[in-house]
Scaffold this motif. Sequence first.
Motif, PDB file in Angstrom:
ATOM      1  N   PHE A   1       1.863   5.822  -7.079  1.00 16.69           N
ATOM      2  CA  PHE A   1       0.516   5.465  -6.635  1.00 16.69           C
ATOM      3  C   PHE A   1       0.242   3.966  -6.635  1.00 16.69           C
ATOM      4  O   PHE A   1      -0.856   3.546  -6.280  1.00 16.69           O
ATOM      5  CB  PHE A   1      -0.550   6.195  -7.473  1.00 16.69           C
ATOM      6  N   GLU A   2       1.228   3.146  -7.043  1.00 12.51           N
ATOM      7  CA  GLU A   2       1.061   1.698  -6.957  1.00 12.51           C
ATOM      8  C   GLU A   2       1.429   1.262  -5.534  1.00 12.51           C
ATOM      9  O   GLU A   2       2.496   0.716  -5.262  1.00 12.51           O
ATOM     10  CB  GLU A   2       1.931   0.989  -7.997  1.00 12.51           C
ATOM     11  N   TRP A   3       0.523   1.499  -4.609  1.00  8.48           N
ATOM     12  CA  TRP A   3       0.842   1.390  -3.185  1.00  8.48           C
ATOM     13  C   TRP A   3       1.169  -0.035  -2.751  1.00  8.48           C
ATOM     14  O   TRP A   3       1.980  -0.234  -1.842  1.00  8.48           O
ATOM     15  CB  TRP A   3      -0.302   1.961  -2.349  1.00  8.48           C
ATOM     16  N   LYS A   4       0.577  -1.032  -3.377  1.00  8.86           N
ATOM     17  CA  LYS A   4       0.907  -2.417  -3.006  1.00  8.86           C
ATOM     18  C   LYS A   4       2.346  -2.753  -3.376  1.00  8.86           C
ATOM     19  O   LYS A   4       3.051  -3.432  -2.622  1.00  8.86           O
ATOM     20  CB  LYS A   4      -0.060  -3.390  -3.672  1.00  8.86           C
ATOM     21  N   ASP A   5       2.790  -2.284  -4.539  1.00  3.96           N
ATOM     22  CA  ASP A   5       4.183  -2.492  -4.935  1.00  3.96           C
ATOM     23  C   ASP A   5       5.124  -1.795  -3.963  1.00  3.96           C
ATOM     24  O   ASP A   5       6.200  -2.308  -3.642  1.00  3.96           O
ATOM     25  CB  ASP A   5       4.414  -1.972  -6.358  1.00  3.96           C
ATOM     26  N   THR A   6       4.715  -0.618  -3.495  1.00  3.22           N
ATOM     27  CA  THR A   6       5.525   0.095  -2.504  1.00  3.22           C
ATOM     28  C   THR A   6       5.618  -0.706  -1.211  1.00  3.22           C
ATOM     29  O   THR A   6       6.695  -0.832  -0.617  1.00  3.22           O
ATOM     30  CB  THR A   6       4.934   1.487  -2.230  1.00  3.22           C
ATOM     31  N   VAL A   7       4.504  -1.259  -0.762  1.00  2.00           N
ATOM     32  CA  VAL A   7       4.509  -2.066   0.461  1.00  2.00           C
ATOM     33  C   VAL A   7       5.482  -3.238   0.313  1.00  2.00           C
ATOM     34  O   VAL A   7       6.268  -3.534   1.229  1.00  2.00           O
ATOM     35  CB  VAL A   7       3.094  -2.578   0.787  1.00  2.00           C
ATOM     36  N   ARG A   8       5.453  -3.897  -0.831  1.00  4.88           N
ATOM     37  CA  ARG A   8       6.349  -5.043  -1.046  1.00  4.88           C
ATOM     38  C   ARG A   8       7.814  -4.605  -1.082  1.00  4.88           C
ATOM     39  O   ARG A   8       8.685  -5.240  -0.466  1.00  4.88           O
ATOM     40  CB  ARG A   8       5.979  -5.755  -2.343  1.00  4.88           C
ATOM     41  N   LEU A   9       8.097  -3.519  -1.802  1.00  3.67           N
ATOM     42  CA  LEU A   9       9.472  -3.046  -1.918  1.00  3.67           C
ATOM     43  C   LEU A   9      10.029  -2.619  -0.562  1.00  3.67           C
ATOM     44  O   LEU A   9      11.176  -2.947  -0.217  1.00  3.67           O
ATOM     45  CB  LEU A   9       9.548  -1.883  -2.906  1.00  3.67           C
ATOM     46  N   VAL A  10       9.226  -1.918   0.206  1.00  3.66           N
ATOM     47  CA  VAL A  10       9.668  -1.481   1.529  1.00  3.66           C
ATOM     48  C   VAL A  10       9.920  -2.697   2.416  1.00  3.66           C
ATOM     49  O   VAL A  10      10.927  -2.764   3.142  1.00  3.66           O
ATOM     50  CB  VAL A  10       8.631  -0.531   2.163  1.00  3.66           C
ATOM     51  N   GLY A  11       9.040  -3.689   2.366  1.00  2.00           N
ATOM     52  CA  GLY A  11       9.220  -4.888   3.174  1.00  2.00           C
ATOM     53  C   GLY A  11      10.488  -5.639   2.826  1.00  2.00           C
ATOM     54  O   GLY A  11      11.247  -6.066   3.712  1.00  2.00           O
TER      55      GLY A  11
ATOM     56  N   ASN B   1      -6.075  10.549  -2.472  1.00  5.41           N
ATOM     57  CA  ASN B   1      -5.151  10.850  -3.569  1.00  5.41           C
ATOM     58  C   ASN B   1      -3.725  11.147  -3.118  1.00  5.41           C
ATOM     59  O   ASN B   1      -2.814  10.395  -3.445  1.00  5.41           O
ATOM     60  CB  ASN B   1      -5.677  12.038  -4.381  1.00  5.41           C
ATOM     61  N   SER B   2      -3.518  12.228  -2.404  1.00  4.47           N
ATOM     62  CA  SER B   2      -2.159  12.762  -2.294  1.00  4.47           C
ATOM     63  C   SER B   2      -1.220  11.949  -1.409  1.00  4.47           C
ATOM     64  O   SER B   2      -0.008  11.964  -1.631  1.00  4.47           O
ATOM     65  CB  SER B   2      -2.197  14.217  -1.795  1.00  4.47           C
ATOM     66  N   ALA B   3      -1.735  11.213  -0.408  1.00  7.24           N
ATOM     67  CA  ALA B   3      -0.835  10.422   0.444  1.00  7.24           C
ATOM     68  C   ALA B   3      -0.423   9.127  -0.246  1.00  7.24           C
ATOM     69  O   ALA B   3       0.726   8.692  -0.158  1.00  7.24           O
ATOM     70  CB  ALA B   3      -1.490  10.123   1.787  1.00  7.24           C
ATOM     71  N   GLY B   4      -1.361   8.479  -0.915  1.00  6.62           N
ATOM     72  CA  GLY B   4      -1.037   7.332  -1.755  1.00  6.62           C
ATOM     73  C   GLY B   4      -0.388   6.159  -1.059  1.00  6.62           C
ATOM     74  O   GLY B   4       0.506   5.525  -1.621  1.00  6.62           O
ATOM     75  N   GLY B   5      -0.833   5.815   0.146  1.00  4.88           N
ATOM     76  CA  GLY B   5      -0.170   4.748   0.881  1.00  4.88           C
ATOM     77  C   GLY B   5      -1.087   3.650   1.376  1.00  4.88           C
ATOM     78  O   GLY B   5      -2.298   3.653   1.123  1.00  4.88           O
ATOM     79  N   TYR B   6      -0.495   2.724   2.114  1.00  7.30           N
ATOM     80  CA  TYR B   6      -1.239   1.598   2.685  1.00  7.30           C
ATOM     81  C   TYR B   6      -2.216   2.067   3.759  1.00  7.30           C
ATOM     82  O   TYR B   6      -3.375   1.641   3.792  1.00  7.30           O
ATOM     83  CB  TYR B   6      -0.260   0.592   3.302  1.00  7.30           C
ATOM     84  N   ILE B   7      -1.744   2.944   4.627  1.00 11.02           N
ATOM     85  CA  ILE B   7      -2.599   3.414   5.720  1.00 11.02           C
ATOM     86  C   ILE B   7      -3.796   4.172   5.157  1.00 11.02           C
ATOM     87  O   ILE B   7      -4.939   3.970   5.580  1.00 11.02           O
ATOM     88  CB  ILE B   7      -1.799   4.299   6.699  1.00 11.02           C
ATOM     89  N   THR B   8      -3.544   5.050   4.174  1.00 12.82           N
ATOM     90  CA  THR B   8      -4.659   5.828   3.622  1.00 12.82           C
ATOM     91  C   THR B   8      -5.585   4.974   2.761  1.00 12.82           C
ATOM     92  O   THR B   8      -6.760   5.307   2.616  1.00 12.82           O
ATOM     93  CB  THR B   8      -4.155   7.035   2.809  1.00 12.82           C
TER      94      THR B   8
END
Length: 337
Positions: free
Chosen positions: A168-178, A314-321
Amino acid sequence: MGKGNKSLFMFAMIFLFMLVLAGCGASEQGESASQPTEETTAGQSNTNEEKQTSEDKSVRVIEHAMGTTEIEGTPKRIVTLYQGATDAAVAYGVKPVGVVESWVEKPIYNYLRDDLEGVQVIGLETQPNLEEIYKLKPDLIIASKLRHEDIYEQLSEIAPTVMEESVFEWKDTVRLVGQSLNKQEVGDQLLADWDNRVNDFKEKMGDRLPIEVAITNFRADHARIFYMGYAGKILQELGFTRPEGQTEDIWGVKLTSKESIPDMNADMIFNFNSGTETEQIQQTYEEWTTSPLWKELDAVQNDQVIMVDEVKWNSAGGYITANMMLDDLYEIFELEK
């Protein structure tokens, strides 16, 4: 010298002169062929540069929750093993070759279906199918330590694997994916766009902030209060506050008894119901919300209980949502976007 000898001498001299001229011409042509013009040289140079770019074999070292992973070039065949990573990939304009099944709206959340049309579903987020992942021949796997720590070595044998700490740490996910996709600049822009929206929301809310809010959730056999999970962190960033007793930096708590309803008290409540057992969930929700204890909550008495969408909140937990959730808040507070 006799007349005959003189004629022979002249013929020999002419023949020798022609041989010299021919040799000079051949030498000039050879030099011309071996020394291309400036225009030709530039063209060949550009071709070589394009070839090097298209065949980029540079190796990057990505730091993540399980250590470091070397990734060669720019990955093209991506497998995402949690919802936030799938959302982030789409935000980057990348279509994975494999994704895990969504929690609701199975097999893929409605808001992603157009972007993920034809993508293979390779099992559950909690139990991805390793054999199917192997068959897809990915060159990058994006997973979560929370869900997939035990199979990290197996995933790494299939393809370079990176893991985010949680889901659920979506910003960290955005950085890692980038970083993993070699698209850091795109990621920086995505997060900058988010920051601009946050500032705009807070400016337009003005003196109405802070507002004390709680996030409640009803399921088939219990209720929950979400503290600082996905939606909680977003609300905190937007300037909302949590009631006393709900500020611990954890996802939240489960409530198994209606006697815990007073723990939900806040000036405003955002509620969503979860699960596929529709009738049981509705029964639980009605039993709890008809309780005298529920009716005593400040948000209930002030008509400030807002029903929100489970996927976005809650359940999608992403940048878009996250942006979709922010859209909801603009509408709830009647702000111009």
